[in-house]
Design a protein around this motif. Structure first.
Motif, PDB file in Angstrom:
ATOM      1  N   SER A   1       0.834  -1.127   0.018  1.00  0.00           N
ATOM      2  CA  SER A   1      -0.010  -0.026  -0.101  1.00  0.00           C
ATOM      3  C   SER A   1       1.040   1.316  -0.106  1.00  0.00           C
ATOM      4  CB  SER A   1      -0.986  -0.194   1.190  1.00  0.00           C
ATOM      5  OG  SER A   1      -1.546   1.011   1.290  1.00  0.00           O
ATOM      6  N   ILE A   2       1.965   1.370   0.760  1.00  0.00           N
ATOM      7  CA  ILE A   2       2.846   2.407   0.811  1.00  0.00           C
ATOM      8  C   ILE A   2       3.489   2.753  -0.638  1.00  0.00           C
ATOM      9  CG2 ILE A   2       4.871   3.336   1.929  1.00  0.00           C
ATOM     10  CD1 ILE A   2       3.901   1.966   4.566  1.00  0.00           C
TER      11      ILE A   2
ATOM     12  N   ARG B   1       3.314   5.903  -3.351  1.00  0.00           N
ATOM     13  CA  ARG B   1       4.740   6.349  -3.913  1.00  0.00           C
ATOM     14  C   ARG B   1       4.464   6.438  -5.406  1.00  0.00           C
ATOM     15  NH1 ARG B   1       9.605   3.371  -5.968  1.00  0.00           N
ATOM     16  NH2 ARG B   1      11.270   4.696  -5.920  1.00  0.00           N
ATOM     17  N   TYR B   2       3.764   5.728  -6.205  1.00  0.00           N
ATOM     18  CA  TYR B   2       3.566   6.007  -7.713  1.00  0.00           C
ATOM     19  C   TYR B   2       2.562   7.184  -8.029  1.00  0.00           C
ATOM     20  CZ  TYR B   2       6.174   1.973  -8.788  1.00  0.00           C
ATOM     21  OH  TYR B   2       7.336   1.133  -8.826  1.00  0.00           O
ATOM     22  N   LYS B   3       2.033   7.754  -7.014  1.00  0.00           N
ATOM     23  CA  LYS B   3       1.185   8.899  -7.050  1.00  0.00           C
ATOM     24  C   LYS B   3       1.867  10.041  -6.645  1.00  0.00           C
ATOM     25  CE  LYS B   3      -3.099   9.331  -5.894  1.00  0.00           C
ATOM     26  NZ  LYS B   3      -4.494   9.579  -5.209  1.00  0.00           N
TER      27      LYS B   3
ATOM     28  N   SER C   1       9.486   4.566 -24.643  1.00  0.00           N
ATOM     29  CA  SER C   1       9.969   3.497 -23.615  1.00  0.00           C
ATOM     30  C   SER C   1      10.640   4.121 -22.567  1.00  0.00           C
ATOM     31  CB  SER C   1      10.638   2.766 -24.618  1.00  0.00           C
ATOM     32  OG  SER C   1      11.093   1.614 -23.856  1.00  0.00           O
ATOM     33  N   ALA C   2      10.163   3.771 -21.476  1.00  0.00           N
ATOM     34  CA  ALA C   2      10.532   4.661 -20.273  1.00  0.00           C
ATOM     35  C   ALA C   2      10.356   3.566 -19.197  1.00  0.00           C
ATOM     36  CB  ALA C   2       9.945   5.913 -20.005  1.00  0.00           C
ATOM     37  N   HIS C   3       9.745   4.030 -18.161  1.00  0.00           N
ATOM     38  CA  HIS C   3       9.574   3.154 -16.847  1.00  0.00           C
ATOM     39  C   HIS C   3       8.222   3.028 -16.101  1.00  0.00           C
ATOM     40  CE1 HIS C   3      13.929   2.287 -16.503  1.00  0.00           C
ATOM     41  NE2 HIS C   3      14.000   3.506 -17.014  1.00  0.00           N
ATOM     42  N   ASP C   4       8.004   2.315 -15.086  1.00  0.00           N
ATOM     43  CA  ASP C   4       6.841   2.556 -14.250  1.00  0.00           C
ATOM     44  C   ASP C   4       6.568   3.785 -14.002  1.00  0.00           C
ATOM     45  OD1 ASP C   4       9.021   2.478 -12.765  1.00  0.00           O
ATOM     46  OD2 ASP C   4       8.116   0.643 -11.489  1.00  0.00           O
ATOM     47  N   HIS C   5       7.534   4.610 -13.502  1.00  0.00           N
ATOM     48  CA  HIS C   5       7.186   6.001 -13.139  1.00  0.00           C
ATOM     49  C   HIS C   5       6.612   6.722 -14.266  1.00  0.00           C
ATOM     50  CE1 HIS C   5       7.918   6.277  -8.976  1.00  0.00           C
ATOM     51  NE2 HIS C   5       9.278   5.590  -9.041  1.00  0.00           N
ATOM     52  N   THR C   6       6.983   6.579 -15.310  1.00  0.00           N
ATOM     53  CA  THR C   6       6.578   7.254 -16.511  1.00  0.00           C
ATOM     54  C   THR C   6       5.154   7.098 -16.774  1.00  0.00           C
ATOM     55  OG1 THR C   6       8.644   6.845 -17.486  1.00  0.00           O
ATOM     56  CG2 THR C   6       7.307   8.163 -18.882  1.00  0.00           C
TER      57      THR C   6
ATOM     58  N   MET D   1      -0.570   8.585 -16.097  1.00  0.00           N
ATOM     59  CA  MET D   1      -1.744   8.417 -15.838  1.00  0.00           C
ATOM     60  C   MET D   1      -2.496   9.227 -14.505  1.00  0.00           C
ATOM     61  SD  MET D   1      -2.960   5.358 -17.323  1.00  0.00           S
ATOM     62  CE  MET D   1      -3.631   4.495 -16.207  1.00  0.00           C
ATOM     63  N   ASN D   2      -1.456   9.490 -13.550  1.00  0.00           N
ATOM     64  CA  ASN D   2      -1.978  10.354 -12.550  1.00  0.00           C
ATOM     65  C   ASN D   2      -2.399  11.700 -12.984  1.00  0.00           C
ATOM     66  OD1 ASN D   2      -2.819  10.371  -9.614  1.00  0.00           O
ATOM     67  ND2 ASN D   2      -0.989  11.433  -8.997  1.00  0.00           N
ATOM     68  N   SER D   3      -1.548  12.215 -13.598  1.00  0.00           N
ATOM     69  CA  SER D   3      -1.677  13.561 -14.331  1.00  0.00           C
ATOM     70  C   SER D   3      -2.939  13.951 -15.078  1.00  0.00           C
ATOM     71  CB  SER D   3      -0.549  14.114 -15.208  1.00  0.00           C
ATOM     72  OG  SER D   3       0.728  13.849 -14.417  1.00  0.00           O
ATOM     73  N   PHE D   4      -3.457  12.617 -15.936  1.00  0.00           N
ATOM     74  CA  PHE D   4      -4.798  12.768 -16.317  1.00  0.00           C
ATOM     75  C   PHE D   4      -5.856  12.340 -15.347  1.00  0.00           C
ATOM     76  CE2 PHE D   4      -2.573  11.307 -20.460  1.00  0.00           C
ATOM     77  CZ  PHE D   4      -2.504  12.455 -21.088  1.00  0.00           C
ATOM     78  N   GLY D   5      -5.550  12.159 -13.998  1.00  0.00           N
ATOM     79  CA  GLY D   5      -6.719  11.724 -13.321  1.00  0.00           C
ATOM     80  C   GLY D   5      -7.139  10.438 -13.543  1.00  0.00           C
ATOM     81  N   LEU D   6      -6.269   9.534 -13.899  1.00  0.00           N
ATOM     82  CA  LEU D   6      -6.690   8.269 -14.183  1.00  0.00           C
ATOM     83  C   LEU D   6      -5.999   7.024 -13.371  1.00  0.00           C
ATOM     84  CD1 LEU D   6      -6.886   8.536 -18.204  1.00  0.00           C
ATOM     85  CD2 LEU D   6      -8.866   8.332 -16.550  1.00  0.00           C
ATOM     86  N   PHE D   7      -5.377   7.508 -12.459  1.00  0.00           N
ATOM     87  CA  PHE D   7      -4.438   6.406 -11.689  1.00  0.00           C
ATOM     88  C   PHE D   7      -5.192   6.081 -10.713  1.00  0.00           C
ATOM     89  CE2 PHE D   7      -0.652   5.069  -9.207  1.00  0.00           C
ATOM     90  CZ  PHE D   7      -0.240   4.110  -9.895  1.00  0.00           C
ATOM     91  N   GLU D   8      -5.137   4.853 -10.466  1.00  0.00           N
ATOM     92  CA  GLU D   8      -5.666   3.959  -9.080  1.00  0.00           C
ATOM     93  C   GLU D   8      -4.201   3.294  -8.430  1.00  0.00           C
ATOM     94  OE1 GLU D   8      -8.456   4.136  -7.866  1.00  0.00           O
ATOM     95  OE2 GLU D   8      -9.657   4.884  -9.558  1.00  0.00           O
ATOM     96  N   PRO D   9      -3.893   3.882  -7.276  1.00  0.00           N
ATOM     97  CA  PRO D   9      -2.632   3.168  -6.734  1.00  0.00           C
ATOM     98  C   PRO D   9      -2.477   1.986  -6.871  1.00  0.00           C
ATOM     99  CG  PRO D   9      -3.825   5.216  -5.088  1.00  0.00           C
ATOM    100  CD  PRO D   9      -4.832   4.799  -6.271  1.00  0.00           C
TER     101      PRO D   9
END
Length: 265
Positions: A125-126, A130-132, A174-179, A184-192
């Motif tokens: 969960s923590i 972090r990805y947000k 091609s990049a990373h999980d953080h990309t 996704m979070n910038s678009f308001g679409l990311f579920e942690p």
């Protein structure tokens, strides 16, 4: 390496392109640049304003402070067991990812690790939060993902207006999980969650009739084959480029990278 692997699978050689009977591969160029200059895929790189804003967020965000306070006993225990003083969400997430990779490679893990990384547990969960974190304010999203969003939207506009040069049908980043999580979070679409290996985000442009176009966004978690369009906040599953510009106007940079990243006086 991921880009090369994807291209090898997407574009196997045929006929005269085959140069070795045992190697179904042909060379395809991958364009890169030094990390410090790659503000499109690594927006926070060499960006003092982002670094200051992120440090302020980490130190003052009520959500960050709550997570660290509520999980203090667990964090102290994990610190003792792994031999490293864990003080930030970033450090806890890095530990989680290291342990998950070891598990995926069938390493023998002690009991405390198996309990710590159990699915839907506290450490996961923590790590998911972090990805947000890196895009959890408008300012962070603008500096971290804004230049990537701006470039993609510009490509769409050029494609619609028949001015795209070269006139490609597909662009691959091609990049990373953080990309992925940042976008996704910038678009308001990311579920942690922790994006799994081989995940991908797809922005697709569709043409209806002569002048009408719409855009859809898809998220593919590793092995998923059937994708459904995501519901874009305040827009829906099908959005025009004009709608997207209005929705995300405050996170799309309108100045060059150096100016955007300059610390306010």
């Amino acid at each position: 390496m991921s880009a090369l692997a994807n291209l090898a699978g997407l574009f196997p050689p045929h006929a005269e392109e085959i140069w070795h009977e045992d190697i179904a591969w042909q060379p395809i160029p991958v364009h890169t640049m030094p990390l410090k200059l790659d503000y499109v895929l690594h927006g926070s790189s060499n960006c003092p304003r982002y670094s200051a804003a992120f440090e302020k967020y980490q130190n003052e965000s009520p959500e960050v402070l709550r997570i660290l306070k509520e999980n203090r006993e667990n964090i102290l225990y994990w610190s003792k067991m792994c031999g490293s003083n864990l003080t930030t969400i970033d450090e806890i997430a890095e530990l989680y990812l290291v342990l998950i990779v070891q598990m995926q490679h069938n390493k023998i893990l002690p009991d405390w690790v198996q309990k710590a990384i159990e699915p839907n547990g506290t450490m996961e969960s923590i790590a998911s939060f972090r990805y947000k974190m890196r895009t959890n304010t408008k300012e962070l999203a603008r500096l971290q993902s804004g230049f990537l969003i701006k470039e993609m939207f510009e490509h769409f506009a050029q494609k619609i207006n028949s001015t795209l040069e070269p006139n490609r049908s597909v662009w691959f980043y091609s990049a990373h999980d953080h990309t992925i999580s940042n976008l996704m979070n910038s678009f308001g679409l990311f579920e942690p969650h922790v994006p799994p290996f081989a995940s991908s985000v797809h922005l697709e442009l569709y043409k209806v009739g002569e002048k009408e176009h719409y855009i859809q966004i898809f998220y593919r978690k590793s092995g998923e084959e059937i994708l459904l369009p995501l519901n874009i906040p305040n827009c829906g599953e099908k959005c025009s480029l004009d709608q997207l510009y209005k929705l995300y106007n405050d996170i799309i940079p309108d100045r060059d990278h150096d100016t955007e990243c300059r610390l306010p006086k």
